[in-house]
Design a protein around this motif. Structure first.
Motif, short mmCIF file in Angstrom:
data_model
loop_
_atom_site.label_atom_id
_atom_site.label_comp_id
_atom_site.label_asym_id
_atom_site.label_seq_id
_atom_site.Cartn_x
_atom_site.Cartn_y
_atom_site.Cartn_z
N GLY A 21 0.83 -1.20 0.00
CA GLY A 21 0.00 0.00 0.00
C GLY A 21 0.86 1.24 0.00
N ASP A 22 0.62 2.14 0.96
CA ASP A 22 1.40 3.37 1.01
C ASP A 22 2.44 3.35 2.13
OD1 ASP A 22 -0.20 3.53 3.24
OD2 ASP A 22 -0.99 5.53 2.81
N ARG A 23 2.73 2.14 2.66
CA ARG A 23 3.67 2.02 3.77
C ARG A 23 4.79 1.03 3.46
NH1 ARG A 23 3.14 5.78 8.04
NH2 ARG A 23 1.22 6.85 7.42
N ILE A 24 5.88 1.20 4.17
CA ILE A 24 6.98 0.24 4.09
C ILE A 24 6.68 -0.91 5.03
CG2 ILE A 24 9.43 -0.12 4.58
CD1 ILE A 24 9.90 2.79 3.82
N ALA A 25 6.70 -2.12 4.51
CA ALA A 25 6.40 -3.30 5.31
C ALA A 25 7.66 -3.92 5.90
CB ALA A 25 5.65 -4.33 4.48
N ARG A 26 8.78 -3.80 5.17
CA ARG A 26 10.01 -4.43 5.64
C ARG A 26 11.21 -3.82 4.92
NH1 ARG A 26 10.93 -11.02 5.80
NH2 ARG A 26 13.19 -11.00 6.25
N VAL A 27 12.33 -3.77 5.61
CA VAL A 27 13.59 -3.30 5.04
C VAL A 27 14.68 -4.30 5.42
CG1 VAL A 27 15.32 -1.47 5.05
CG2 VAL A 27 12.90 -0.88 5.23
N GLY A 28 15.52 -4.66 4.45
CA GLY A 28 16.58 -5.62 4.76
C GLY A 28 17.24 -6.12 3.50
N PRO A 29 18.04 -7.18 3.62
CA PRO A 29 18.70 -7.75 2.45
C PRO A 29 17.67 -8.25 1.44
CG PRO A 29 19.71 -8.55 4.48
CD PRO A 29 18.45 -7.85 4.87
N PHE A 30 17.91 -7.98 0.17
CA PHE A 30 16.97 -8.38 -0.87
C PHE A 30 16.72 -9.88 -0.85
CE2 PHE A 30 16.46 -10.19 -5.14
CZ PHE A 30 15.20 -9.69 -5.46
N ALA A 31 17.79 -10.67 -0.73
CA ALA A 31 17.64 -12.13 -0.79
C ALA A 31 16.70 -12.64 0.30
CB ALA A 31 19.01 -12.80 -0.67
N ASP A 32 16.81 -12.08 1.49
CA ASP A 32 15.96 -12.54 2.59
C ASP A 32 14.50 -12.18 2.37
OD1 ASP A 32 18.31 -13.36 3.73
OD2 ASP A 32 18.37 -11.80 5.28
N ILE A 33 14.24 -10.94 1.96
CA ILE A 33 12.85 -10.52 1.77
C ILE A 33 12.23 -11.24 0.58
CG2 ILE A 33 11.32 -8.56 1.39
CD1 ILE A 33 13.39 -6.77 2.69
N ALA A 34 12.99 -11.39 -0.50
CA ALA A 34 12.47 -12.06 -1.68
C ALA A 34 12.12 -13.51 -1.37
CB ALA A 34 13.49 -12.00 -2.81
N ALA A 35 12.91 -14.15 -0.52
CA ALA A 35 12.62 -15.54 -0.14
C ALA A 35 11.34 -15.64 0.67
CB ALA A 35 13.79 -16.11 0.65
N ASP A 36 11.08 -14.64 1.52
CA ASP A 36 9.88 -14.66 2.36
C ASP A 36 8.63 -14.22 1.60
OD1 ASP A 36 11.38 -15.50 4.50
OD2 ASP A 36 11.61 -13.50 5.38
N TYR A 37 8.83 -13.42 0.54
CA TYR A 37 7.69 -12.92 -0.24
C TYR A 37 7.94 -13.20 -1.73
CZ TYR A 37 6.59 -10.48 4.09
OH TYR A 37 6.28 -10.18 5.40
N PRO A 38 7.89 -14.46 -2.13
CA PRO A 38 8.24 -14.82 -3.52
C PRO A 38 7.28 -14.25 -4.56
CG PRO A 38 7.29 -16.70 -2.37
CD PRO A 38 7.53 -15.64 -1.34
N HIS A 39 6.08 -13.86 -4.15
CA HIS A 39 5.10 -13.37 -5.13
C HIS A 39 5.09 -11.84 -5.23
CE1 HIS A 39 3.68 -17.42 -5.53
NE2 HIS A 39 3.37 -17.50 -4.24
N ALA A 40 5.96 -11.17 -4.48
CA ALA A 40 6.01 -9.71 -4.56
C ALA A 40 6.59 -9.29 -5.91
CB ALA A 40 6.87 -9.14 -3.44
N ARG A 41 6.03 -8.23 -6.48
CA ARG A 41 6.59 -7.68 -7.71
C ARG A 41 7.92 -7.03 -7.39
NH1 ARG A 41 3.24 -3.04 -10.66
NH2 ARG A 41 3.61 -2.09 -8.62
N THR A 42 8.93 -7.29 -8.18
CA THR A 42 10.27 -6.78 -7.90
C THR A 42 10.66 -5.70 -8.91
OG1 THR A 42 11.01 -8.87 -6.93
CG2 THR A 42 12.72 -7.37 -7.73
N ARG A 43 11.17 -4.61 -8.37
CA ARG A 43 11.74 -3.55 -9.21
C ARG A 43 13.21 -3.40 -8.82
NH1 ARG A 43 8.17 -0.54 -12.14
NH2 ARG A 43 5.97 -0.50 -11.50
N ARG A 44 14.08 -3.64 -9.78
CA ARG A 44 15.52 -3.53 -9.54
C ARG A 44 16.02 -2.20 -10.12
NH1 ARG A 44 17.86 -8.48 -8.18
NH2 ARG A 44 16.47 -10.28 -8.42
#
Length: 218
Positions: free
Chosen positions: A32-55
């Motif tokens: 939405g309009d908030r930050i849900a998590r901040v951290g290493p990309f590999a860790d967050i991507a592993a926990d949220y595999p369906h998130a749209r990624t912008r590099r």
């Protein structure tokens, strides 16, 4: 929808709960309009595999603050490219006599302000200080998504470049990158955030406000 923004280096900003140290390969997860998590990309991507990624290339930082936004948008005219450039040139126009010669109307000020806010967004700006008195300009600023803060005193000579007159990039940051914070940040095509005051905000490649991508360099 969850969106994961990542860059070569993430700078959370002074005062963030994780500290201000830059994080290589860091990422910001936006919901939405908030930050849900901040951290290493590999860790967050592993926990949220369906998130749209912008590099993004370069450095991801909090969005920037520009002081004197009312001067930049109510006492500066931005010619309409390409329609007015042949007659007026491409540079912003200021000065009482110069603006008087343009016979400015409220509608013209509003159109100029829309072009001005786009220039600010293209420099990673998410907030401005100032008191806006022209209704059409105020509307343009609100619709742009920029946060409006009270005038700062003393105000240096206003500039579209938020780093102008700053000794360090962190002095221009508005807010921090941490869970629960508003999702407003910018990405700059530089290798080192310390280079930002010298290279300027025109190195911005993306600006996000309220979780929305409002500027993307083409």
């Amino acid at each position: 929808m969850l969106t994961l923004h990542t860059a070569e280096l993430l700078v959370p900003g002074a005062g963030s709960e994780s500290g201000s140290a830059p994080l290589a390969g860091g990422a910001v997860l936006v919901e939405g309009d908030r930050i849900a998590r901040v951290g290493p990309f590999a860790d967050i991507a592993a926990d949220y595999p369906h998130a749209r990624t912008r590099r993004w290339p370069g450095v991801l930082t909090p969005g920037l603050l520009v002081r004197g936004g009312d001067v930049l948008l109510e006492r500066t005219y931005y010619p309409d490219d390409p329609y007015e450039v042949a007659e007026l040139g491409g540079d912003p126009i200021s000065g009482e006599a110069e603006l008087e010669a343009l016979k400015m109307t409220e509608a013209r000020w509003g159109n100029s302000a829309r072009r001005g806010t786009q220039k600010l967004l293209a420099r990673g700006v998410v907030a401005v200080t100032g008191r806006f008195t022209i209704p059409a300009v105020r509307t343009a600023v609100v619709r742009s998504g920029l946060t409006v803060l009270p005038p700062a005193a003393p105000t240096p000579t206003p500039s579209l470049d938020p780093f102008a007159g700053r000794d360090a990039a962190e002095e221009a940051f508005y807010g921090v990158l941490e869970p629960g914070a508003p999702a407003r940040f910018a990405v700059f095509a530089v290798e080192d955030p310390g280079a930002l005051p010298a290279q300027g905000a025109t190195s911005c490649v993306a600006t996000v406000i309220g979780g929305r991508l409002l500027h993307r360099r083409r």
